[in-house]
Design a protein around this motif. Structure first.
Motif, mmCIF file in Angstrom:
data_model
loop_
_atom_site.group_PDB
_atom_site.id
_atom_site.type_symbol
_atom_site.label_atom_id
_atom_site.label_comp_id
_atom_site.label_asym_id
_atom_site.label_seq_id
_atom_site.Cartn_x
_atom_site.Cartn_y
_atom_site.Cartn_z
ATOM 1 N N VAL A 7 0.857 -1.178 0.000
ATOM 2 C CA VAL A 7 0.000 0.000 0.000
ATOM 3 C C VAL A 7 0.891 1.225 0.000
ATOM 4 O O VAL A 7 1.747 1.383 0.861
ATOM 5 N N ALA A 8 0.697 2.098 -0.966
ATOM 6 C CA ALA A 8 1.496 3.320 -1.056
ATOM 7 C C ALA A 8 0.872 4.375 -0.162
ATOM 8 O O ALA A 8 0.101 5.213 -0.612
ATOM 9 N N ALA A 9 1.178 4.307 1.129
ATOM 10 C CA ALA A 9 0.592 5.251 2.078
ATOM 11 C C ALA A 9 1.636 5.613 3.107
ATOM 12 O O ALA A 9 2.711 5.040 3.160
ATOM 13 N N ALA A 10 1.298 6.625 3.926
ATOM 14 C CA ALA A 10 2.231 7.057 4.969
ATOM 15 C C ALA A 10 2.450 5.924 5.970
ATOM 16 O O ALA A 10 1.517 5.222 6.341
ATOM 17 N N GLN A 11 3.698 5.754 6.428
ATOM 18 C CA GLN A 11 4.029 4.659 7.319
ATOM 19 C C GLN A 11 3.462 4.914 8.711
ATOM 20 O O GLN A 11 3.549 6.006 9.245
ATOM 21 N N SER A 12 2.868 3.862 9.333
ATOM 22 C CA SER A 12 2.318 3.933 10.686
ATOM 23 C C SER A 12 3.169 3.064 11.596
ATOM 24 O O SER A 12 3.413 1.890 11.293
ATOM 25 N N SER A 13 3.597 3.630 12.735
ATOM 26 C CA SER A 13 4.513 2.935 13.634
ATOM 27 C C SER A 13 3.815 2.605 14.944
ATOM 28 O O SER A 13 3.121 3.444 15.528
ATOM 29 N N LEU A 14 4.010 1.373 15.418
ATOM 30 C CA LEU A 14 3.429 0.903 16.678
ATOM 31 C C LEU A 14 4.541 0.590 17.668
ATOM 32 O O LEU A 14 5.622 0.103 17.302
ATOM 33 N N TYR A 15 4.255 0.869 18.933
ATOM 34 C CA TYR A 15 5.170 0.522 20.031
ATOM 35 C C TYR A 15 4.731 -0.806 20.613
ATOM 36 O O TYR A 15 3.550 -1.013 20.905
ATOM 37 N N GLY A 56 10.040 -2.698 21.407
ATOM 38 C CA GLY A 56 10.437 -2.540 20.023
ATOM 39 C C GLY A 56 9.377 -1.781 19.247
ATOM 40 O O GLY A 56 8.414 -1.248 19.818
ATOM 41 N N TYR A 57 9.564 -1.724 17.931
ATOM 42 C CA TYR A 57 8.659 -0.984 17.058
ATOM 43 C C TYR A 57 8.305 -1.849 15.860
ATOM 44 O O TYR A 57 9.158 -2.592 15.323
ATOM 45 N N VAL A 58 7.048 -1.729 15.425
ATOM 46 C CA VAL A 58 6.550 -2.435 14.252
ATOM 47 C C VAL A 58 5.954 -1.387 13.306
ATOM 48 O O VAL A 58 5.084 -0.603 13.723
ATOM 49 N N ASN A 59 6.402 -1.341 12.070
ATOM 50 C CA ASN A 59 5.984 -0.318 11.113
ATOM 51 C C ASN A 59 5.118 -0.924 10.015
ATOM 52 O O ASN A 59 5.435 -1.999 9.480
ATOM 53 N N PHE A 60 4.036 -0.225 9.708
ATOM 54 C CA PHE A 60 3.111 -0.640 8.660
ATOM 55 C C PHE A 60 3.027 0.453 7.600
ATOM 56 O O PHE A 60 3.186 1.638 7.890
ATOM 57 N N MET A 61 2.713 0.020 6.379
ATOM 58 C CA MET A 61 2.456 0.967 5.310
ATOM 59 C C MET A 61 0.987 1.364 5.256
ATOM 60 O O MET A 61 0.616 2.322 4.586
ATOM 61 N N SER A 62 0.136 0.631 5.976
ATOM 62 C CA SER A 62 -1.301 0.905 5.996
ATOM 63 C C SER A 62 -1.742 1.214 7.418
ATOM 64 O O SER A 62 -1.458 0.441 8.354
ATOM 65 N N GLN A 63 -2.445 2.322 7.595
ATOM 66 C CA GLN A 63 -2.942 2.683 8.912
ATOM 67 C C GLN A 63 -4.049 1.736 9.367
ATOM 68 O O GLN A 63 -4.193 1.483 10.560
ATOM 69 N N GLN A 64 -4.808 1.189 8.417
ATOM 70 C CA GLN A 64 -5.858 0.240 8.771
ATOM 71 C C GLN A 64 -5.266 -1.029 9.389
ATOM 72 O O GLN A 64 -5.786 -1.566 10.373
ATOM 73 N N ASP A 65 -4.171 -1.495 8.798
ATOM 74 C CA ASP A 65 -3.505 -2.673 9.370
ATOM 75 C C ASP A 65 -2.929 -2.379 10.749
ATOM 76 O O ASP A 65 -2.935 -3.242 11.634
ATOM 77 N N ALA A 66 -2.411 -1.164 10.931
ATOM 78 C CA ALA A 66 -1.866 -0.797 12.238
ATOM 79 C C ALA A 66 -2.973 -0.788 13.291
ATOM 80 O O ALA A 66 -2.786 -1.285 14.423
ATOM 81 N N ASN A 67 -4.141 -0.249 12.939
ATOM 82 C CA ASN A 67 -5.274 -0.250 13.863
ATOM 83 C C ASN A 67 -5.711 -1.670 14.208
ATOM 84 O O ASN A 67 -6.000 -1.995 15.358
ATOM 85 N N ARG A 68 -5.759 -2.521 13.187
ATOM 86 C CA ARG A 68 -6.164 -3.899 13.410
ATOM 87 C C ARG A 68 -5.136 -4.658 14.251
ATOM 88 O O ARG A 68 -5.489 -5.507 15.078
ATOM 89 N N ALA A 69 -3.845 -4.324 14.063
ATOM 90 C CA ALA A 69 -2.798 -4.975 14.851
ATOM 91 C C ALA A 69 -2.939 -4.629 16.338
ATOM 92 O O ALA A 69 -2.701 -5.475 17.209
#
Length: 513
Positions: A7-15, A56-69
C-alpha cells in the motif's frame, strides 16, 4: 527487516512493550506477518551489551492494518509474556510529562492488563494499560492506565477512586514521577499501618477482630510466602486517619499472642531508606564527636599483630574503648588499625609514648584518626601547588648564579622580582615566554644603525663575547638598548640566557671566562 510494500501510504509505527528478553527481530516479524502491509520491525537493544530493552517498534504501510494490529495483538501472549501494543509517540516530552497517566493500586490478583483496559475504557480512549507483575507473572497489586486526554484521566479518577472491584477497594489517582513525590512527614495524615512480630498462627480474622475496635478497617492483609505461611507481618488500612493513629499509639509494644507487637505507619521503600540513612548519619556523627581527639590511627603494624596484641600494648596508657586491626577480604592484615581511648588525654599519652617504638620488629606510626573526607581535603591542599606546576601554571624562576635586578622604569608586572623565565622548555633554542606585553610601549632605541665597516665588524666580534665600554674595551654581561644600561652578573664564567620579553630585545650571550 523489510517486505515489499503493498500500500502506497504514509508509514504507521506501533510501540510493542513488555517483550520477552530473548525475542529477536525475526521472531517479532513472524508474530506480525499476518498483516500484509507490514514493512519493518525492530527490537531495541543496549548499545554496549546488545541486551534487549524489552520493547520494540513495528511499522506498517497501511494505517488500517496498524489499527487492526492494536486490536488483535494488544494484551496477547508472545513467548509466554503479555505484550502491550499501542501507537508510537515520538515526542519524549509528551511521554515524560505524565499527561493522562493514571496510577491504580490495591488491585485483586485476578486483574490483568485486559481487565484493567476494559475497566477504564468507558471513560475515554485508553492508549495503554499495564498491571505490574513479578518475574513469575503474579500481580504486584498495582498498575497504570494511559489515556489519550487529561480530561478522560480526571473523569476516571473521579468515578473509580474508592470503588470496589472484585471485592477490593481500589485507589485511583494521578501518576506522579518518582523524583517529584514528596515523602510524608511525621505529622502527615495516614490510614495504613504496618504490624510485625506476629505469631505464625495469627490469622487475618483474629487480627481484624483485635484492630477493628479502633475504627472501620478498609483492608487487612497478612504477608505470606509461596507455601501460604505467614511471614510475621501485616498491613491494616483504616478509613479514618484518627483511627489509624489511635491504633498505632495503643497497640505498639502491646502483647498479642506470645510476642510484643511493633505497630507504625506503613512507609514506602524510598521513605524507609531515607529514614534509615538519616538515623545512620546521626549515629555516625555522634560517634565521631564522641571519639574526637581520642581515636588513634596506628600504621606499620606487623601481619602477626591482632587486636589482642594491640590492646595489650596500649592498655598501659589508659582505658581503651575499642581496638580494630583492618583486614582484607581474606582476613590478612592491611598493616594499620585504630585504638580508641576513653578521653583525649590518654590518647595523647599513648601517642607520645609509643610513636616510633619497635613493635614486632617494626616502628609504629601513630597519629590522630581522621575522617576520609577531612583527609582528602588536607591532602588536596598539600599537593595543590605541585599539581598546579604539573598542569603548566606559570611560575616565576630565576636561573641560579644571577642577581635579581629591578627595573623601576619598566612595567611592574614583568619585573617585580628580577628577570622572569618560564620554567618549562629551558633548553637550547630558548623560546619566548608567555607574559602579556606591557601596556606602556617601550621607546624605540636611540642607538643609530651604523653601516658595516671593518672597524664595526671588529667591534661586533668583540660584542659577541661582551659589550664595549666607552673606551672601546669589551665587557662581559648583557646590554639592553631600550634601557641604555649595561648589567653585569656576579659570576662572569656563567652565561645568561634571557627570554625574549615582548618589546625588549634580549639576546643570548656567552660571557668570557
Amino acid at each position: 527487516m523489510a517486505v515489499p510494500a503493498t500500500v502506497a501510504a504514509a508509514q504507521s509505527s506501533l510501540y510493542v512493550g513488555d517483550l520477552h528478553p530473548d525475542i529477536t527481530d525475526t521472531q517479532l516479524f513472524q508474530a506480525f506477518r499476518e498483516f500484509e502491509s507490514l514493512s519493518s520491525v525492530r527490537v531495541c537493544r543496549d548499545s554496549m551489551t546488545r541486551a534487549s530493552l524489552r520493547y520494540g517498534y513495528v511499522n506498517f504501510m497501511s494505517q488500517q492494518d496498524a489499527n487492526r494490529a492494536i486490536k488483535v495483538k494488544n494484551n496477547s501472549y508472545l513467548f509466554g509474556k503479555v505484550i502491550r501494543v499501542m501507537w508510537s509517540h515520538r515526542d519524549p516530552n509528551g511521554r515524560k510529562s505524565g499527561r493522562g497517566n493514571v496510577f491504580v493500586k490495591n488491585l485483586a490478583e485476578s486483574i490483568d492488563n485486559a481487565v484493567l483496559h476494559d475497566l477504564f475504557q468507558k471513560y475515554g480512549n485508553v492508549l495503554s494499560s499495564k498491571v505490574v507483575v513479578y518475574d513469575d507473572g503474579k500481580s504486584k497489586g498495582y498498575g497504570f492506565v494511559q489515556f489519550e486526554s487529561e480530561e478522560s484521566a480526571n473523569s476516571a479518577i473521579e468515578k473509580l477512586n474508592g470503588s470496589t472491584v472484585r471485592d477490593k477497594q481500589i485507589y485511583v489517582g494521578k501518576f506522579v514521577r518518582k523524583g517529584d513525590r514528596i515523602l510524608p512527614g511525621y505529622d502527615s495524615k495516614y490510614t495504613n499501618l504496618y504490624i510485625k512480630n506476629l505469631d505464625s498462627d495469627i490469622t487475618e480474622a483474629l487480627l481484624r477482630e483485635k484492630f477493628s475496635t479502633f475504627g472501620k478497617i478498609i483492608s487487612l492483609a497478612i504477608a505470606k510466602d509461596d507455601n501460604g505461611l505467614s511471614k510475621g507481618f501485616a498491613f491494616v488500612n483504616y478509613d479514618s486517619p484518627d483511627d489509624a493513629r489511635k491504633a498505632m499509639e495503643t497497640m505498639n509494644g502491646s502483647q498479642f499472642g506470645s510476642k510484643n507487637l511493633y505497630v507504625s505507619r506503613a512507609q514506602k521503600k524510598a521513605e524507609r531508606e531515607q529514614l534509615l540513612h538519616n538515623q545512620f548519619e546521626e549515629k555516625r556523627k555522634e560517634q565521631i564527636q564522641k571519639s574526637k581527639g581520642s581515636n588513634l590511627y596506628v600504621k606499620n603494624i606487623d601481619d602477626a599483630v591482632g587486636e589482642k596484641e594491640l590492646r595489650d600494648l596500649f592498655s598501659s596508657c589508659g582505658t581503651i574503648t575499642s581496638v580494630k586491626v583492618m583486614r582484607n577480604e581474606k582476613g590478612i592484615s592491611k598493616g594499620f588499625g585504630f585504638v580508641c581511648f576513653s578521653n583525649p588525654e590518654e590518647a595523647i599519652k599513648a601517642m607520645s609514648t609509643f610513636y616510633g617504638c619497635m613493635f614486632y620488629g617494626k616502628p609504629l606510626y601513630i597519629a590522630f584518626a581522621q575522617r576520609k573526607e577531612d583527609r582528602k581535603t588536607q591532602l588536596k591542599l598539600h599537593y595543590a601547588p605541585q599539581q598546579a606546576r604539573l598542569n603548566g601554571s606559570p611560575a616565576t624562576v630565576i636561573p641560579p648564579g644571577f642577581t635579581p635586578y629591578f627595573y623601576p622604569n619598566v612595567t611592574s608586572h614583568v619585573f617585580q622580582s628580577g628577570l622572569l623565565y618560564q620554567p618549562l622548555g629551558l633548553g637550547s633554542g630558548w623560546r619566548a615566554n608567555d607574559f602579556t606585553p606591557p601596556t606602556r610601549p617601550f621607546q624605540p632605541s636611540q642607538v643609530p644603525i651604523v653601516p658595516s665597516t671593518n672597524r664595526n665588524r671588529r667591534l661586533n666580534r668583540g660584542m659577541m663575547n661582551g659589550h664595549m665600554n666607552s673606551m672601546g674595551k669589551a665587557q662581559t654581561g648583557v646590554y639592553i638598548p631600550q634601557l641604555q644600561h649595561y648589567y653585569q652578573p656576579l659570576d662572569s664564567r656563567e652565561y645568561m640566557a634571557a627570554a625574549k620579553i615582548p618589546g625588549m630585545l634580549m639576546e643570548r650571550h656567552f660571557l668570557q671566562k
